[in-house]
Design a protein around this motif. Structure first.
Motif, mmCIF file in Angstrom:
data_model
loop_
_atom_site.group_PDB
_atom_site.id
_atom_site.type_symbol
_atom_site.label_atom_id
_atom_site.label_comp_id
_atom_site.label_asym_id
_atom_site.label_seq_id
_atom_site.Cartn_x
_atom_site.Cartn_y
_atom_site.Cartn_z
ATOM 1 N N GLY B 64 -12.771 -14.437 27.553
ATOM 2 C CA GLY B 64 -11.985 -13.221 27.775
ATOM 3 C C GLY B 64 -11.038 -13.331 28.954
ATOM 4 O O GLY B 64 -10.952 -12.414 29.777
ATOM 5 N N GLY B 65 -10.336 -14.449 29.049
ATOM 6 C CA GLY B 65 -9.352 -14.610 30.112
ATOM 7 C C GLY B 65 -9.945 -14.992 31.458
ATOM 8 O O GLY B 65 -9.218 -15.202 32.423
ATOM 9 N N LYS B 66 -11.262 -15.082 31.537
ATOM 10 C CA LYS B 66 -11.910 -15.506 32.788
ATOM 11 C C LYS B 66 -12.480 -16.911 32.577
ATOM 12 O O LYS B 66 -12.803 -17.301 31.446
ATOM 13 N N ARG B 67 -12.667 -17.636 33.678
ATOM 14 C CA ARG B 67 -13.362 -18.921 33.591
ATOM 15 C C ARG B 67 -14.769 -18.744 34.157
ATOM 16 O O ARG B 67 -14.943 -18.320 35.301
ATOM 17 N N LEU B 68 -15.754 -19.054 33.307
ATOM 18 C CA LEU B 68 -17.154 -18.941 33.722
ATOM 19 C C LEU B 68 -17.769 -20.339 33.811
ATOM 20 O O LEU B 68 -17.444 -21.216 33.010
ATOM 21 N N ALA B 69 -18.669 -20.526 34.769
ATOM 22 C CA ALA B 69 -19.474 -21.747 34.819
ATOM 23 C C ALA B 69 -20.879 -21.387 34.348
ATOM 24 O O ALA B 69 -21.401 -20.315 34.667
ATOM 25 N N PHE B 70 -21.494 -22.299 33.560
ATOM 26 C CA PHE B 70 -22.791 -22.033 32.950
ATOM 27 C C PHE B 70 -23.652 -23.284 33.085
ATOM 28 O O PHE B 70 -23.179 -24.386 32.808
#
Lengths: 363, 354
Positions: B64-70
């Motif tokens: 959704g337009g964000k960068r997430l780290a998992f």
């Protein structure tokens, strides 16, 4: 850190290497007997600090490397028994027998424990009275006294569930065998400091005289090793062949008398076939008859050791200094630390393992 | 003589070596070459996808337009309590660090507990409290979890698995692919403390000076580096295989040769002493609160200033350089000026550390 940093000081190492180069006028070949010294030499690159005409070749002083395959097979057989807790020094776990290694036995459900001393095995004896604890007794004269101590304690306390698979080895008969080989290239020897700390060095005096080869008791730090080399080169240049002690902070001529007495009380010299070498008289230690009850081979009526299969491993040539590890066609290809063809690739003291780890660029 | 020159030696017809292990052995989890083989030959192919191919401590996901780290990690340390921490602190810090290595701000964590029948409830309480403290200190929380109990003898008291998500608010690509020729290699502090603390506690080795694990959350320090505008090319926390395995892995994944200066790598005297006694090389001993940083040469001073001002980076130093593109060889220059190859450990030096 005391007893370490001052023996690794870069300026002193450089100065000593220069002194060796100045003293040397002819090519010489020295053998460091002990695998711990080989490891230190290759790790610190000490051979690369020396003149090219002074070659160091690596001796048979790695107990893991020379333990016969037949005894490893006996170890595997014991370790697979459901009633046995099999205790071993860590390095032995990956040495292949004719079929597999102790790690495989452990992965298949065998109770294989890594211990730091045979006395740790005695603790397991107390904690597991219903199990049989077997200690894999390997090593030179350095580890034999602690094994002897464990046997004596077991006897004193009437322990019924402790036994040993003995593969202890002695240095002097192996050194004599190497020096008497018709193609021997060794001019002088660096004797293993830790073995001499226990045994002293009187045993080497007749050997030095008989083979006209200087033998220098040498330690393990870079400065120790270079001091041993310098001493050896000085003797060779001067035409002397004496036993000298350059590891005075740990070694005396007589050695550790109480430790020797323990060993002699429990063990007697026996003929042993070293892995990669032939049978050498008096080069092994066996339990004396009065301690036979602690012999695992007897207790578990193990099948007679098979003769070793001839494989591609040329560790015998490596252990006698005829071949540098990287000159072996299997080195780094068919033979790696993950899939060792021979024990010299397994032990952290093994010459092939040291070259694989620090010198793969040499090949 | 090169090996090729002897390859016609007919004595040397190659038999099958002891084959691939048909069972998993401990060394498959040791952070060394056997573990890499397992990952490359079995685990990666089983799940192959572009996110996994980033080969980083955490996967970076566009959502959704964000960068997430998992990220996720399992903890099986023995003993469960050790000087400097316990399995709970380790499990939370380890996951926070994996997020931090992408430069992510940690948001939420999960925890799964596998508890062995007979485990003392008081000990479990201590572990949970230390997990919560570590999560709160990082400004995050454990928001979901799972609990299982296994039969007596089927576990080592307690295993913990944690996962975490974090938000990436910078525009850098902090990953192995970000490493460039000429980058400086920085180390955030002294090495080897976790491994030595564990083995000393487990084996009951009483050293004169007790060694405490370096177990710590690096996300705050990474946040400060980003806030100061340090151009970070890659970060990697040191774990099982120690500094050596970490740098070798990055060299291979990034496709660059590298050189380390052995004399610049800080090791405290008690760790050096313990390693000498146990026959370990500190370069291969486990850490839980140290990282290597790859930065362009012109960012070294700023990076070291920020590191030195933080308690977790006080002893940070410049330990090496990235060389030219290559097969990922790492050379180690010793104080005598001798250069040798650095090799991946085969299995493990210390079994079951984290």
């Amino acid at each position: 850190m005391k007893y370490r940093d001052e023996y690794r000081d870069a300026a002193s190492v450089k100065a000593l290497a220069d002194a060796i180069a100045r003293r040397q006028t002819r090519p010489w070949t020295l053998m460091e007997v002990c695998g711990g010294q080989t490891h230190s030499i290759v790790k610190h690159g000490l051979d690369r600090l020396l003149p090219p005409s002074l070659s160091l070749i690596h001796g048979p002083g790695c107990p893991v490397c020379v333990t016969p395959e037949a005894i490893i097979d006996q170890a595997l057989e014991l370790a697979a028994r459901p009633d046995v807790i099999f205790c071993s020094f860590g390095d032995m776990l990956r040495v292949p027998g004719s079929q597999h290694d102790l790690l495989t036995v452990r992965a298949r459900g065998g109770d294989v424990r890594m211990v730091y001393s045979p006395l740790d095995a005695l603790n397991l004896v107390r904690e597991n009275p219903e199990r049989q604890v077997v200690f894999f007794a390997v090593g030179f004269e350095t580890t034999a006294p602690t094994t002897a101590m464990a046997v004596l304690q077991a006897q004193r306390f009437g322990v019924r569930n402790f036994s040993l698979l003995v593969a202890h080895v002695r240095v002097p008969p192996a050194v004599e065998t190497l020096l008497s080989a018709p193609d021997n290239r060794v001019d002088g020897l660096l004797a293993a400091g830790h073995v001499c700390a226990v045994m002293g060095y009187t045993e080497y005096e007749p050997i030095a005289a008989r083979f006209r080869a200087p033998i220098v008791v040498t330690g393990f730090e870079p400065l120790d090793i270079l001091r041993g080399v310098l001493s050896c080169v000085e003797q060779l240049e001067e035409g002397r062949a004496e036993v000298e002690n350059r590891y005075g902070r740990a070694v005396t001529r007589e050695g550790n008398r109480p430790a020797q007495a323990l060993m002699n009380q429990v063990f007697e010299p026996v003929t042993l076939s070293w892995r990669g070498l032939d049978a050498i008289a008096d080069s092994g230690l066996g339990l004396r008859p009065e301690f036979a009850e602690f012999d695992a081979v007897r207790r578990f009526e193990l099948s007679a050791p098979r003769t070793a299969s001839a494989g591609p491993c040329r560790s015998g040539d490596v252990l006698t200094g005829r071949l540098k590890p990287f000159e072996c066609p299997a080195f780094g290809k068919a033979c790696t630390p993950e899939h060792p063809l021979g024990a010299t690739m397994v032990s952290s003291e093994g010459a092939c393992a040291a070259y694989y780890r620090y010198r793969r660029d040499a090949a | 003589m090169p090996p090729e020159a002897m390859s016609d030696d007919t004595r040397l017809i190659c038999p099958t070596p002891i084959g691939q292990y048909a069972q998993i052995v401990m060394a498959h989890g040791g952070g060394g070459r056997l573990m890499q083989q397992l990952l490359e030959r079995l685990i990666r192919p089983a799940f192959a996808n572009p996110h996994l191919d980033q080969r980083h401590d955490s996967a970076v996901l566009d959502v959704g337009g964000k960068r997430l780290a998992f990220t996720t990690d399992g903890y099986v340390v023995k003993p469960l309590f050790f000087p400097g921490g316990d399995i709970g602190k380790l499990a939370v810090c380890g996951t926070l660090n994996d997020l931090a290595m992408s430069g992510a701000k940690p948001l939420f964590l999960s925890a799964a507990l596998v508890i062995e029948e007979g485990f003392p409830v008081d000990d479990l309480g201590r572990v949970l409290a230390s997990m919560n403290a570590a999560a709160q200190a990082a400004g995050t929380a454990i928001v979901t979890g799972d609990t299982k109990v296994v039969e007596n003898g089927k576990g080592d008291g307690l295993y913990i698995a944690t996962s975490g998500i974090g938000l990436i608010e910078h525009d850098l690509q902090i990953a192995p692919a970000g490493i460039r020729e000429g980058d400086a290699i920085l180390l955030s502090g002294d090495i080897g403390r976790h491994g030595v603390a564990i083995i000393a506690e487990r084996e009951g080795l009483g050293f004169e000076t007790a060694v405490e694990s370096d177990c710590a959350d690096l996300s705050g320090l990474v946040g400060q580096l980003l806030a100061a505008g340090v151009e970070l090319h890659c970060l990697r926390d040191l774990t099982r295989g120690g500094l050596a395995a970490t740098v070798l892995e990055l060299a291979r994944d990034a496709g660059f040769d590298m050189e380390l200066n052995e004399g610049a790598i800080p090791v405290t005297p008690p760790v050096r002493g313990a390693c000498e006694i146990l026959g370990f090389d500190p370069l291969y001993v486990a850490n839980e609160g140290r990282m290597v940083l790859f930065v362009p040469a012109n960012a070294v001073d700023l990076a070291l200033d920020v590191l030195h001002a933080h308690p977790l980076g006080r002893d940070a130093s410049l330990i090496g350089r990235v060389g030219t593109a290559g097969a990922g060889r790492v050379a180690l220059r010793n104080p005598y000026g001798i250069v040798r190859v650095l090799d991946l450990p085969s299995g493990e030096q210390l079994p079951r550390i984290c």
